[in-house]
Enzyme design. Structure first.
Site, short mmCIF file in Angstrom:
data_model
loop_
_atom_site.label_atom_id
_atom_site.label_comp_id
_atom_site.label_asym_id
_atom_site.label_seq_id
_atom_site.Cartn_x
_atom_site.Cartn_y
_atom_site.Cartn_z
N PHE A 1 0.86 -1.19 0.00
CA PHE A 1 0.00 0.00 0.00
C PHE A 1 0.90 1.24 0.00
O PHE A 1 1.94 1.26 0.65
CB PHE A 1 -0.91 -0.01 1.23
N ASP B 1 1.57 -5.76 7.86
CA ASP B 1 0.45 -4.81 7.82
C ASP B 1 -0.82 -5.62 7.59
O ASP B 1 -1.01 -6.22 6.53
CB ASP B 1 0.67 -3.79 6.70
N TYR C 1 -10.73 0.84 10.51
CA TYR C 1 -11.93 1.44 9.90
C TYR C 1 -12.42 0.68 8.69
O TYR C 1 -13.38 1.09 8.06
CB TYR C 1 -11.72 2.92 9.56
N LYS C 2 -11.75 -0.42 8.37
CA LYS C 2 -12.20 -1.25 7.25
C LYS C 2 -13.14 -2.32 7.81
O LYS C 2 -14.27 -2.03 8.17
CB LYS C 2 -10.99 -1.83 6.52
N ARG D 1 -12.92 -2.73 -6.81
CA ARG D 1 -12.81 -3.66 -5.68
C ARG D 1 -14.19 -3.85 -5.04
O ARG D 1 -14.89 -2.88 -4.75
CB ARG D 1 -11.84 -3.12 -4.63
#
Lengths: 386, 386
Positions: free
Chosen positions: B123, B190, B215-216, B362
């Site tokens: 990322f 990660d 927050y995902k 996605r």
């Protein structure tokens, strides 16, 4: 536009919910130098963020609810309270994280120099992070009292607070900046105990970088995100260490290398804690609403509170804060034996203050919600305990 | 205790408020890999923090409302979802900040080595911060695909994601850790795209440090604070760079030098954004409530959603995510021309997904609130656009 008239202390008390005293009424809340009371507008803003934005808009809120723009939008609002023209201030992360980034970025502005000069009595996180930054950058950390600092040609960075967190003494930032600049050093100011209680003129003073806290006199809520300021003259070359994706010039291009955003946007790091950010957004209306007094008036009201407190104290109480208005921040500190015990005893009497080791009680005079009566009650209750 | 039975997809839909579709009904919300939908318990927790804690308790909330203990209390709750025994995980700051600290602390565990080996497709924030950390520490940054990494005696740190943020491919963390440890390197994982959607066994795998996003799939709210994990075997020597005051062994002693708190507490930095922290606190009840399914069941339900989506796609759609269950994370990515335009068109049809450059859409399958019908509707609407 904020008004220039000088307000009565407690001028915005109706706009706050005050913590409860043990008797169920409002406390005499003099801990706003640690955690500000809650502006009703902060509650409204959080509720809107939860119910109208996150719940109903979902991930589209980053654009459609303006979340993405919030760090700089809030930055400009806070910047206006510290004399920063728009585009130089950003909100996000904690004061500690902002300070770490600011100190390294400042050091990189003066690559040939070897000394990081920091306040010997700086708030602990400032001292601890200065030590870490010196280790990472190879600088030598030297400490001195802000009024005794003698930066020279080896000094890369001068790190000082605007107001001493213990004694409440206000330092002469103008003189500090002048001495630092005369030596060719850059200044990193910590405004945590100044923002929202006294006027600061960052642009006018020529401060290079600054950070500060928004949960004290700005009433942003527990752990509200901090702000960072960088003078526009440094923007083109500013080289921060916390190269997070939100500080990228094109964050959603997700390119191979980090290309800094233009201006202060490069101080953005990761995804900011939006609910805490938006609580601050609501809270700021106390200071920049259409009928808000300007900072000089807020400052005058805070000083009037401190004066009322000092006048009501019995003789012989050991006040460590300078009495001169020009040398005082927003809180007054007194030295007492068993400060922790006195702090707890005052709380039982409905007067909320805080204690700092080894022997200080701090009385914070946040003029928007503290009244002259509050200040006198606090002095009387303290006297009764001594 | 979470149950071990395998739940139906959408098993906790009643516990969420879903974003609105243009027609006013609930959206088909497949963006939980970016921002999770709102658990009703998160709203309740924020409201309690605002109305019962900050407003009424004030600064005493740091003790009386348990705020001070929250980073480690939440850390243990998140840790339980990634195979971390208590005392090894802390919540606070953004993933970017946590990652920066973890990478430097990891490098300091291997002082004689010269290479930071990082995922070439990591990322963006991970790549940008690895570059910054390499510069600050003097390490050389080398990148490779996680399945092709060949750490050797020069490798200090191996930095990898558990799941690729673009393709949704799940990497073989066990093999990566084994290769790294065989070479004497430490692993920084990660878990941002893994936590809450698939089981991770940090302790069992022997991962050294990890960070991740809440927050995902953990639904902590926009910009909810991240977590950091450090294996207990490193606690005594862990030497982090972000030496903020809340990570001090005795933060309120305000001593001259930074003495690290025992254990993972030393990864605390500044004052954490409590409203955002407590939203996460509420949200976690989806995963560790008395009737919550365990992660293997959540994972099975997410895979079932992905399967339903893949089966309903017309032949010829370019799916870039591996179809094998063992190689899939929580989202499925398809390659389409004009991904941004397709993403917007799907949103107009009430299907919320996201686009990643240059050409990926996605589809996130957060099993607590996404149903099999949602997955099939998404496939049908995508097919109608292609």
């Amino acid at each position: 536009m904020p008004s220039n008239s000088s307000p009565e202390p407690g001028f915005a008390r109706h706009a706050f919910v005050l913590p409860r005293a043990p008797d169920g009424g409002d406390a005499v809340y003099l801990a706003g130098n640690s955690l500000g009371a809650q502006p009703r507008a902060a509650r409204d803003a959080v509720l809107a963020a939860v119910d109208e934005q996150w719940a109903r808009v979902g991930v589209a809120g980053w654009e459609d609810s303006g979340w993405w723009a919030t760090p700089q939008r809030l930055g400009d609002r806070v910047g206006a309270l510290v004399g920063a023209a728009p585009g130089q201030t950003v909100v996000g992360d904690s004061t500690s994280v902002q300070l770490f980034g600011a100190l390294i970025a400042a050091a990189r502005l003066r690559p040939g120099r070897s000394v990081l000069l920091s306040d010997a009595g700086h708030f602990p996180t400032d001292r601890y992070l200065a030590t870490s930054v010196a280790r990472l950058t190879g600088l030598t950390l030297v400490t001195a009292s802000p009024d005794a600092m003698a930066p020279d040609a080896d000094t890369a960075v001068v790190a000082v607070p605007a107001v001493d967190f213990r004694t409440g003494e206000r330092w002469d930032l103008a003189a500090i900046v002048d001495r630092a600049h005369a030596a060719g050093a850059v200044v990193v100011a910590d405004l945590s105990h100044a923002v929202g209680v006294l006027p600061v003129d960052l642009d006018g003073l020529g401060v290079d970088l600054a950070v500060g806290c928004t949960y004290k006199y700005l009433n942003g809520g527990p752990g509200a995100p901090a702000f960072a300021y960088v003078a526009a003259r440094h923007h083109d070359v500013l080289d921060p260490p916390l190269t997070g994706w939100t500080g990228h010039a094109e964050p959603f291009a997700m390119t191979e290398a980090w290309t800094p955003a233009p201006g202060v946007g490069r101080l953005r790091v990761g995804t900011p804690p939006m609910l805490s950010m938006l609580a601050l957004d609501g809270a700021l209306s106390v200071f920049d609403g259409s009928d808000s007094p300007a900072l000089p008036g807020v400052h005058a009201a805070s000083l009037a509170l401190g004066d009322a407190f000092l006048e009501a104290l019995p003789a012989g109480v050991d006040v460590v804060t300078p009495r001169e208005h020009g040398r005082r921040g927003g809180h007054v500190a007194v030295r007492v034996p068993d400060a922790e015990g006195r702090c707890a005893a005052l709380a039982r009497r409905g007067v909320v203050v805080d204690a700092r080791p080894p022997d200080l009680l701090r009385f914070g005079f946040a003029a928007p919600y503290v009244t002259l009566d509050d200040a006198r009650v606090a002095a009387r209750e303290l006297a009764a305990l001594l």
